[in-house]
Design a protein around this motif. Sequence first.
Motif, PDB file in Angstrom:
ATOM      1  N   ASP A   1    -141.260  54.681  60.457  1.00  0.00           N
ATOM      2  CA  ASP A   1    -142.297  55.382  59.714  1.00  0.00           C
ATOM      3  C   ASP A   1    -141.755  55.986  58.422  1.00  0.00           C
ATOM      4  OD1 ASP A   1    -144.862  56.833  59.470  1.00  0.00           O
ATOM      5  OD2 ASP A   1    -143.653  58.586  59.962  1.00  0.00           O
ATOM      6  N   MET A   2    -142.390  55.664  57.304  1.00  0.00           N
ATOM      7  CA  MET A   2    -141.987  56.268  56.030  1.00  0.00           C
ATOM      8  C   MET A   2    -142.833  57.491  55.678  1.00  0.00           C
ATOM      9  SD  MET A   2    -141.293  52.985  53.573  1.00  0.00           S
ATOM     10  CE  MET A   2    -142.758  52.097  54.094  1.00  0.00           C
ATOM     11  N   ALA A   3    -144.048  57.542  56.222  1.00  0.00           N
ATOM     12  CA  ALA A   3    -145.005  58.574  55.788  1.00  0.00           C
ATOM     13  C   ALA A   3    -144.552  59.993  56.133  1.00  0.00           C
ATOM     14  CB  ALA A   3    -146.380  58.297  56.401  1.00  0.00           C
ATOM     15  N   HIS A   4    -143.562  60.118  57.025  1.00  0.00           N
ATOM     16  CA  HIS A   4    -143.144  61.480  57.389  1.00  0.00           C
ATOM     17  C   HIS A   4    -141.973  61.999  56.545  1.00  0.00           C
ATOM     18  CE1 HIS A   4    -139.994  59.329  59.649  1.00  0.00           C
ATOM     19  NE2 HIS A   4    -139.371  60.465  59.810  1.00  0.00           N
ATOM     20  N   PHE A   5    -141.392  61.136  55.719  1.00  0.00           N
ATOM     21  CA  PHE A   5    -140.188  61.533  54.975  1.00  0.00           C
ATOM     22  C   PHE A   5    -140.386  62.824  54.176  1.00  0.00           C
ATOM     23  CE2 PHE A   5    -138.523  56.862  54.554  1.00  0.00           C
ATOM     24  CZ  PHE A   5    -138.063  56.917  55.854  1.00  0.00           C
ATOM     25  N   SER A   6    -141.507  62.917  53.452  1.00  0.00           N
ATOM     26  CA  SER A   6    -141.716  64.070  52.574  1.00  0.00           C
ATOM     27  C   SER A   6    -141.928  65.367  53.342  1.00  0.00           C
ATOM     28  CB  SER A   6    -142.940  63.839  51.680  1.00  0.00           C
ATOM     29  OG  SER A   6    -142.705  62.739  50.830  1.00  0.00           O
TER      30      SER A   6
ATOM     31  N   ASP B   1    -154.289  75.811  51.028  1.00  0.00           N
ATOM     32  CA  ASP B   1    -155.605  75.657  50.401  1.00  0.00           C
ATOM     33  C   ASP B   1    -156.741  75.581  51.425  1.00  0.00           C
ATOM     34  OD1 ASP B   1    -154.241  75.517  47.973  1.00  0.00           O
ATOM     35  OD2 ASP B   1    -153.954  73.350  48.192  1.00  0.00           O
ATOM     36  N   GLY B   2    -156.695  76.449  52.391  1.00  0.00           N
ATOM     37  CA  GLY B   2    -157.785  76.524  53.367  1.00  0.00           C
ATOM     38  C   GLY B   2    -157.775  75.414  54.400  1.00  0.00           C
ATOM     39  N   MET B   3    -156.760  74.556  54.347  1.00  0.00           N
ATOM     40  CA  MET B   3    -156.686  73.448  55.306  1.00  0.00           C
ATOM     41  C   MET B   3    -155.496  73.648  56.235  1.00  0.00           C
ATOM     42  SD  MET B   3    -157.458  69.778  53.601  1.00  0.00           S
ATOM     43  CE  MET B   3    -156.797  70.015  51.984  1.00  0.00           C
ATOM     44  N   LEU B   4    -155.650  73.150  57.453  1.00  0.00           N
ATOM     45  CA  LEU B   4    -154.506  73.104  58.357  1.00  0.00           C
ATOM     46  C   LEU B   4    -153.851  71.739  58.186  1.00  0.00           C
ATOM     47  CD1 LEU B   4    -152.746  74.221  60.632  1.00  0.00           C
ATOM     48  CD2 LEU B   4    -154.410  73.336  62.273  1.00  0.00           C
ATOM     49  N   ARG B   5    -152.581  71.752  57.823  1.00  0.00           N
ATOM     50  CA  ARG B   5    -151.873  70.482  57.616  1.00  0.00           C
ATOM     51  C   ARG B   5    -150.891  70.240  58.753  1.00  0.00           C
ATOM     52  NH1 ARG B   5    -152.451  67.448  53.043  1.00  0.00           N
ATOM     53  NH2 ARG B   5    -153.515  68.474  51.312  1.00  0.00           N
ATOM     54  N   CYS B   6    -150.925  69.035  59.261  1.00  0.00           N
ATOM     55  CA  CYS B   6    -150.012  68.645  60.326  1.00  0.00           C
ATOM     56  C   CYS B   6    -148.607  68.500  59.746  1.00  0.00           C
ATOM     57  CB  CYS B   6    -150.481  67.329  60.927  1.00  0.00           C
ATOM     58  SG  CYS B   6    -149.345  66.661  62.152  1.00  0.00           S
ATOM     59  N   ILE B   7    -147.625  68.932  60.509  1.00  0.00           N
ATOM     60  CA  ILE B   7    -146.269  68.933  59.969  1.00  0.00           C
ATOM     61  C   ILE B   7    -145.627  67.547  59.955  1.00  0.00           C
ATOM     62  CG2 ILE B   7    -145.032  69.360  62.130  1.00  0.00           C
ATOM     63  CD1 ILE B   7    -143.477  71.512  60.452  1.00  0.00           C
ATOM     64  N   TYR B   8    -146.202  66.595  60.688  1.00  0.00           N
ATOM     65  CA  TYR B   8    -145.540  65.288  60.788  1.00  0.00           C
ATOM     66  C   TYR B   8    -145.772  64.436  59.527  1.00  0.00           C
ATOM     67  CZ  TYR B   8    -143.685  61.210  63.438  1.00  0.00           C
ATOM     68  OH  TYR B   8    -142.939  60.142  63.884  1.00  0.00           O
ATOM     69  N   HIS B   9    -147.042  64.197  59.178  1.00  0.00           N
ATOM     70  CA  HIS B   9    -147.324  63.389  57.993  1.00  0.00           C
ATOM     71  C   HIS B   9    -148.208  64.117  56.995  1.00  0.00           C
ATOM     72  CE1 HIS B   9    -146.729  60.592  61.451  1.00  0.00           C
ATOM     73  NE2 HIS B   9    -145.870  60.049  60.606  1.00  0.00           N
ATOM     74  N   GLY B  10    -148.410  65.419  57.239  1.00  0.00           N
ATOM     75  CA  GLY B  10    -149.118  66.246  56.273  1.00  0.00           C
ATOM     76  C   GLY B  10    -150.618  66.055  56.190  1.00  0.00           C
ATOM     77  N   TRP B  11    -151.217  65.364  57.151  1.00  0.00           N
ATOM     78  CA  TRP B  11    -152.673  65.207  57.088  1.00  0.00           C
ATOM     79  C   TRP B  11    -153.312  66.588  57.062  1.00  0.00           C
ATOM     80  CZ3 TRP B  11    -154.929  60.557  60.334  1.00  0.00           C
ATOM     81  CH2 TRP B  11    -154.257  59.371  59.954  1.00  0.00           C
ATOM     82  N   GLY B  12    -154.323  66.758  56.182  1.00  0.00           N
ATOM     83  CA  GLY B  12    -154.962  68.060  56.028  1.00  0.00           C
ATOM     84  C   GLY B  12    -156.341  68.069  56.659  1.00  0.00           C
ATOM     85  N   TYR B  13    -156.605  69.085  57.471  1.00  0.00           N
ATOM     86  CA  TYR B  13    -157.894  69.200  58.163  1.00  0.00           C
ATOM     87  C   TYR B  13    -158.625  70.440  57.681  1.00  0.00           C
ATOM     88  CZ  TYR B  13    -155.799  65.718  61.217  1.00  0.00           C
ATOM     89  OH  TYR B  13    -155.202  64.580  61.691  1.00  0.00           O
ATOM     90  N   GLU B  14    -159.887  70.243  57.289  1.00  0.00           N
ATOM     91  CA  GLU B  14    -160.705  71.360  56.821  1.00  0.00           C
ATOM     92  C   GLU B  14    -161.256  72.146  57.997  1.00  0.00           C
ATOM     93  OE1 GLU B  14    -162.839  69.310  52.992  1.00  0.00           O
ATOM     94  OE2 GLU B  14    -163.737  69.025  54.976  1.00  0.00           O
ATOM     95  N   LEU B  15    -161.775  73.351  57.699  1.00  0.00           N
ATOM     96  CA  LEU B  15    -162.525  74.102  58.711  1.00  0.00           C
ATOM     97  C   LEU B  15    -163.593  73.154  59.251  1.00  0.00           C
ATOM     98  CD1 LEU B  15    -163.134  77.499  56.871  1.00  0.00           C
ATOM     99  CD2 LEU B  15    -161.329  76.916  58.505  1.00  0.00           C
TER     100      LEU B  15
END
Lengths: 224, 291
Positions: free
Chosen positions: B116-121, A63-77
């Motif tokens: 850390d639990m936040a990385h599980f998914s 959805d136009g965001m870059l998501r980090c693979i570790y905890h999925g944080w999404g960063y916009e342009l």
Amino acid sequence: MAERPDRWIGVALDRQIKPGSSNPAIVGGNAIAVWRAEKGPANVWEDRCPHRGMRLSFGFVRDGMLRCIYHGWGYELGGHCASIPAHPDLAPPKTICANVYRSEERYGIIWTNLSESPNAPLPDAGPDQGWQSIRSVYVARQVAAVKGGLASFDWGGGRVEEIGEGAALVNAGGLSLLIAIQPVDESKTGLHVVAKGEGAKDAKARLAWASRLERLRGSIEAQS
Amino acid sequence: MAVTTDRAALNEWIACGWPEKVVPGGKYRTVLLGQEIEVRRTGVSSFEVFECDGHGELSRSLPVQAKYCCIFTTLGEPIRPLPKIPEFDEADRRITGCGSVGVHTSPFRIIENFLDMAHFSFVHTDILGAPERTEVLAYKTEHRKDVDEIWAIDCQFYQPAASKASKGGQMTHYAYRVMSPFSVMLYKNVFDDPTRNDAICLFVQPIDETECLAYMPLAIVDRESALTSIIDFQQTIFAQDRVILENQRPALLPLDPTIELPTRADASSIAFRRWLKAKNFQFGVYEKKAA
Ligand code: FES
Ligand SMILES: [Fe+2]
């Protein structure tokens, strides 16, 4: 930390950075992530997630965001964090932001300037239109040796002219080659090459130039 | 490689192998905090550990204990005993080590990932976490001063396949326990039996600041699964973590809270980093270079 001079450096050919992908590269010892949303221009960011330092070049685009693979944080342009999956109902604090570098697509090449105050102009290779990608090669030598190699290489009668510090132009019978020079680290240099003119029109000619570049790499690496 | 001078690191018991790594009468060499050591198995369950000097000759003899499927030693004067983990004495549990896995990063990155639990998914997708259920509910952290341990309690996370024994998704309840800077464990409720917990340990052997061996002894309640498949499950999980661990930058753990930005789900990481800072840890820790 590695130096970050005010200079535009080519890091990839446009077509190498696929829509919806994040890719690693190194510029002067600095790790970067080069990524592209599902559409639009390429972005160049520091290859480090502000959360826990995971490399963003391992991330995925959604959805136009870059998501980090570790905890999925999404960063916009622009770098702002817009999504923290561990807390779906929380608006991420404005202070969370990926480290974004300036980037430009020109002549079919993706350029970046890592300086904190980028003022330098892009290398001037004339009009932006009509450039065709040839290939990238990585030479196991540092920049100075590679520039020396470019100057002494047999370009089939063409001559090489440096345009600024980060690029060179070769004019050889009816064709211009633009070579972006990427210092990777102390022992490696990338060359991203595009061409235009009559001599670059058909695929066979471009292929011939691509293999000539392979010979260039070999000739530079053969010198000790 | 230089031996660390950090007393905080030297004065801990640290895992340096597991009994089955060597036959009785046998020996092997390994490195701890930059110091080469030799481990000798003198009998079925008796061991000796020696420091090796710069020429590879044995010098000082070191204390040794074999427990929890691991061999522990220390290069300094331990400030605490080995932790008590009574689950390893319960007769109906499956007790096993899982060998060791080499990981190129700081020991503290490994411990922190375990907490850390936040990385599980994202990292253990469809096993320890589901892509559509990513929320980390509030939990508590505490510093138990009597034993100097960090705990995270009342943790819970939805898991599609929490363990080898799982037959479906469940809300898994966790408690985490940091027993020393190099050892951590968790308790998680057993599939279908809210009264029992699986106990999973992680002992880290720091070879140097950014190279480690990780040991993962288990004391779990699972009558059905074969031991090999239980071990496979843990190793699959750890292999997924390893890809992450070796690609965090910097590899050393930053204790300065402005370098990496935590959120509520990181409460256990915040507590762990504060605790290391209070101990004035230097080994394995990132120091921002002065500009
Ligand atoms: S490290 Fe990137 S989201 Fe956590
Ligand atoms: Fe994990």
